[in-house]
Structures are given as C-alpha cells and as structure tokens.
Design a protein around this motif. Structure first.
Motif, PDB file in Angstrom:
ATOM      1  N   MET A   1       0.844  -1.174   0.000  1.00  0.00           N
ATOM      2  CA  MET A   1       0.000   0.000   0.000  1.00  0.00           C
ATOM      3  C   MET A   1       0.887   1.234   0.000  1.00  0.00           C
ATOM      4  SD  MET A   1      -3.041   1.008   2.578  1.00  0.00           S
ATOM      5  CE  MET A   1      -2.586   2.381   3.580  1.00  0.00           C
ATOM      6  N   THR A   2       0.618   2.139  -0.899  1.00  0.00           N
ATOM      7  CA  THR A   2       1.384   3.375  -0.950  1.00  0.00           C
ATOM      8  C   THR A   2       0.780   4.371   0.016  1.00  0.00           C
ATOM      9  OG1 THR A   2       0.028   4.255  -2.730  1.00  0.00           O
ATOM     10  CG2 THR A   2       1.969   2.972  -3.360  1.00  0.00           C
ATOM     11  N   SER A   3       1.561   5.388   0.343  1.00  0.00           N
ATOM     12  CA  SER A   3       1.087   6.388   1.301  1.00  0.00           C
ATOM     13  C   SER A   3       0.040   7.311   0.685  1.00  0.00           C
ATOM     14  CB  SER A   3       2.272   7.198   1.826  1.00  0.00           C
ATOM     15  OG  SER A   3       2.894   7.865   0.736  1.00  0.00           O
ATOM     16  N   THR A   4      -0.007   7.410  -0.640  1.00  0.00           N
ATOM     17  CA  THR A   4      -0.990   8.285  -1.283  1.00  0.00           C
ATOM     18  C   THR A   4      -2.305   7.564  -1.559  1.00  0.00           C
ATOM     19  OG1 THR A   4      -0.140   7.743  -3.476  1.00  0.00           O
ATOM     20  CG2 THR A   4       0.807   9.664  -2.373  1.00  0.00           C
ATOM     21  N   GLU A   5      -2.335   6.266  -1.328  1.00  0.00           N
ATOM     22  CA  GLU A   5      -3.559   5.500  -1.591  1.00  0.00           C
ATOM     23  C   GLU A   5      -4.567   5.741  -0.456  1.00  0.00           C
ATOM     24  OE1 GLU A   5      -4.533   1.054  -3.106  1.00  0.00           O
ATOM     25  OE2 GLU A   5      -3.116   1.234  -1.465  1.00  0.00           O
ATOM     26  N   THR A   6      -5.769   6.144  -0.832  1.00  0.00           N
ATOM     27  CA  THR A   6      -6.784   6.402   0.179  1.00  0.00           C
ATOM     28  C   THR A   6      -7.434   5.099   0.612  1.00  0.00           C
ATOM     29  OG1 THR A   6      -8.549   6.704  -1.441  1.00  0.00           O
ATOM     30  CG2 THR A   6      -7.267   8.660  -0.839  1.00  0.00           C
ATOM     31  N   ARG A   7      -8.199   5.184   1.664  1.00  0.00           N
ATOM     32  CA  ARG A   7      -8.889   4.006   2.177  1.00  0.00           C
ATOM     33  C   ARG A   7      -9.880   3.466   1.142  1.00  0.00           C
ATOM     34  NH1 ARG A   7     -12.665   3.694   7.571  1.00  0.00           N
ATOM     35  NH2 ARG A   7     -13.008   1.459   7.441  1.00  0.00           N
ATOM     36  N   ALA A   8     -10.577   4.346   0.452  1.00  0.00           N
ATOM     37  CA  ALA A   8     -11.540   3.929  -0.574  1.00  0.00           C
ATOM     38  C   ALA A   8     -10.828   3.251  -1.742  1.00  0.00           C
ATOM     39  CB  ALA A   8     -12.343   5.128  -1.065  1.00  0.00           C
ATOM     40  N   ASP A   9      -9.659   3.782  -2.137  1.00  0.00           N
ATOM     41  CA  ASP A   9      -8.899   3.153  -3.217  1.00  0.00           C
ATOM     42  C   ASP A   9      -8.421   1.762  -2.818  1.00  0.00           C
ATOM     43  OD1 ASP A   9      -9.226   5.388  -4.808  1.00  0.00           O
ATOM     44  OD2 ASP A   9      -7.317   6.292  -4.165  1.00  0.00           O
ATOM     45  N   ARG A  10      -7.993   1.641  -1.580  1.00  0.00           N
ATOM     46  CA  ARG A  10      -7.538   0.337  -1.095  1.00  0.00           C
ATOM     47  C   ARG A  10      -8.697  -0.656  -1.056  1.00  0.00           C
ATOM     48  NH1 ARG A  10      -5.409  -1.230   4.884  1.00  0.00           N
ATOM     49  NH2 ARG A  10      -4.966  -3.399   4.406  1.00  0.00           N
ATOM     50  N   PHE A  11      -9.862  -0.190  -0.615  1.00  0.00           N
ATOM     51  CA  PHE A  11     -11.039  -1.057  -0.574  1.00  0.00           C
ATOM     52  C   PHE A  11     -11.414  -1.521  -1.974  1.00  0.00           C
ATOM     53  CE2 PHE A  11     -15.748  -1.410  -0.662  1.00  0.00           C
ATOM     54  CZ  PHE A  11     -15.851  -2.562   0.114  1.00  0.00           C
ATOM     55  N   THR A  12     -11.373  -0.624  -2.940  1.00  0.00           N
ATOM     56  CA  THR A  12     -11.695  -0.978  -4.319  1.00  0.00           C
ATOM     57  C   THR A  12     -10.693  -1.985  -4.871  1.00  0.00           C
ATOM     58  OG1 THR A  12     -12.625   1.224  -4.634  1.00  0.00           O
ATOM     59  CG2 THR A  12     -12.135  -0.030  -6.603  1.00  0.00           C
ATOM     60  N   ARG A  13      -9.424  -1.773  -4.578  1.00  0.00           N
ATOM     61  CA  ARG A  13      -8.385  -2.683  -5.043  1.00  0.00           C
ATOM     62  C   ARG A  13      -8.552  -4.062  -4.423  1.00  0.00           C
ATOM     63  NH1 ARG A  13      -3.857  -3.969  -2.628  1.00  0.00           N
ATOM     64  NH2 ARG A  13      -3.887  -2.163  -1.264  1.00  0.00           N
ATOM     65  N   GLU A  14      -8.787  -4.109  -3.115  1.00  0.00           N
ATOM     66  CA  GLU A  14      -8.939  -5.396  -2.447  1.00  0.00           C
ATOM     67  C   GLU A  14     -10.217  -6.096  -2.874  1.00  0.00           C
ATOM     68  OE1 GLU A  14      -8.549  -4.716   1.707  1.00  0.00           O
ATOM     69  OE2 GLU A  14      -6.381  -4.444   1.576  1.00  0.00           O
ATOM     70  N   LEU A  15     -11.259  -5.341  -3.187  1.00  0.00           N
ATOM     71  CA  LEU A  15     -12.495  -5.928  -3.698  1.00  0.00           C
ATOM     72  C   LEU A  15     -12.258  -6.575  -5.059  1.00  0.00           C
ATOM     73  CD1 LEU A  15     -15.480  -6.196  -2.927  1.00  0.00           C
ATOM     74  CD2 LEU A  15     -15.921  -4.136  -4.225  1.00  0.00           C
ATOM     75  N   ALA A  16     -11.452  -5.922  -5.885  1.00  0.00           N
ATOM     76  CA  ALA A  16     -11.113  -6.503  -7.190  1.00  0.00           C
ATOM     77  C   ALA A  16     -10.251  -7.751  -7.027  1.00  0.00           C
ATOM     78  CB  ALA A  16     -10.391  -5.474  -8.045  1.00  0.00           C
ATOM     79  N   GLU A  17      -9.375  -7.778  -6.016  1.00  0.00           N
ATOM     80  CA  GLU A  17      -8.541  -8.950  -5.764  1.00  0.00           C
ATOM     81  C   GLU A  17      -9.370 -10.145  -5.297  1.00  0.00           C
ATOM     82  OE1 GLU A  17      -5.621  -7.728  -2.956  1.00  0.00           O
ATOM     83  OE2 GLU A  17      -4.544  -6.478  -4.394  1.00  0.00           O
ATOM     84  N   LEU A  18     -10.482  -9.877  -4.603  1.00  0.00           N
ATOM     85  CA  LEU A  18     -11.341 -10.957  -4.135  1.00  0.00           C
ATOM     86  C   LEU A  18     -12.138 -11.589  -5.266  1.00  0.00           C
ATOM     87  CD1 LEU A  18     -12.732  -9.467  -0.811  1.00  0.00           C
ATOM     88  CD2 LEU A  18     -11.107 -11.322  -1.072  1.00  0.00           C
ATOM     89  N   LYS A  19     -12.179 -10.922  -6.401  1.00  0.00           N
ATOM     90  CA  LYS A  19     -12.890 -11.398  -7.597  1.00  0.00           C
ATOM     91  C   LYS A  19     -14.365 -11.646  -7.315  1.00  0.00           C
ATOM     92  CE  LYS A  19      -8.775 -13.294  -9.628  1.00  0.00           C
ATOM     93  NZ  LYS A  19      -7.977 -14.452  -9.887  1.00  0.00           N
TER      94      LYS A  19
END
Length: 117
Positions: A1-19
C-alpha cells in the motif's frame, strides 16, 4: 500500500482482488426483473379470475377461474421469493466484502498497538 492510496482506493483494489462479481452485471438483474414481473402478474391473474367467475353462471367456468386465482397466488409468491433472493444476494455480497475489509484493517492495527511501549 502506498502512502498516497486512500482508504476507498484500497477497498476498491482489495475488492477486485477478491474477484467478487459486480451485482449490477450478469443474470441477477434479469432475475430481479423476472421476480418483479411475477409479483405483478400474480394479482393481475387474481383480478382476471374474479371477473371471469362473476360474469358467468356456468359452474365449469367458475372452477376454471378458481384454478386461475390459485395459480395467480402461486405466481405472486414465487415472484416475491425470487425478488427477495436476488435483492438480498447483492446486498449481502457487498456486506461480506465490507466485513472482510474491516477485519483486515483491524488486523493491520493490532500489531501497531502491540509495538507501542
């Protein structure tokens, strides 16, 4: 996780990883519309059966109207069940993904608290 990544961006990314499939796509929308159509068709069949049975004195036609009315009730119940199943599926799928995300955030915070003096 980068420091510029927001919580919403991280949630979206992890949701995509869960397929997890997007509930707005696929056949769930078709099943929702089918459930709504069946819920509307059930009372319509009941009203048609009512007018069919009251516009005749023939017992055979009245019995046919009775069968049509019972079929209308059955169609309405099946439509409600299909609608409820597919509307709750979309909600619960998102809820489960949200719970998984919140638990991972909590798990990330626990080692931080243990490291404090």
């Amino acid at each position: 996780m980068t420091s510029t990544e927001t919580r919403a961006d991280r949630f979206t990314r992890e949701l995509a990883e869960l397929k997890i499939p997007d509930p707005s796509t696929g056949r769930s929308g078709l099943w929702l519309r089918l459930g709504i159509a069946l819920m509307v068709l059930g009372p319509v069949l009941g009203v048609v059966a009512y007018f069919m049975s009251h516009n005749t004195s023939d017992a055979l036609v009245q019995r046919d109207a009775l069968v049509l009315a019972v079929a209308g009730v059955s169609v309405g119940i099946v439509g409600a069940a299909v609608f409820l199943r597919y509307s709750l599926t979309g909600f619960l799928r998102f809820w489960m993904a949200r719970q998984a995300y919140d638990l991972s955030v909590l798990a990330d915070r626990l080692p931080e608290q243990d490291a404090r003096p």
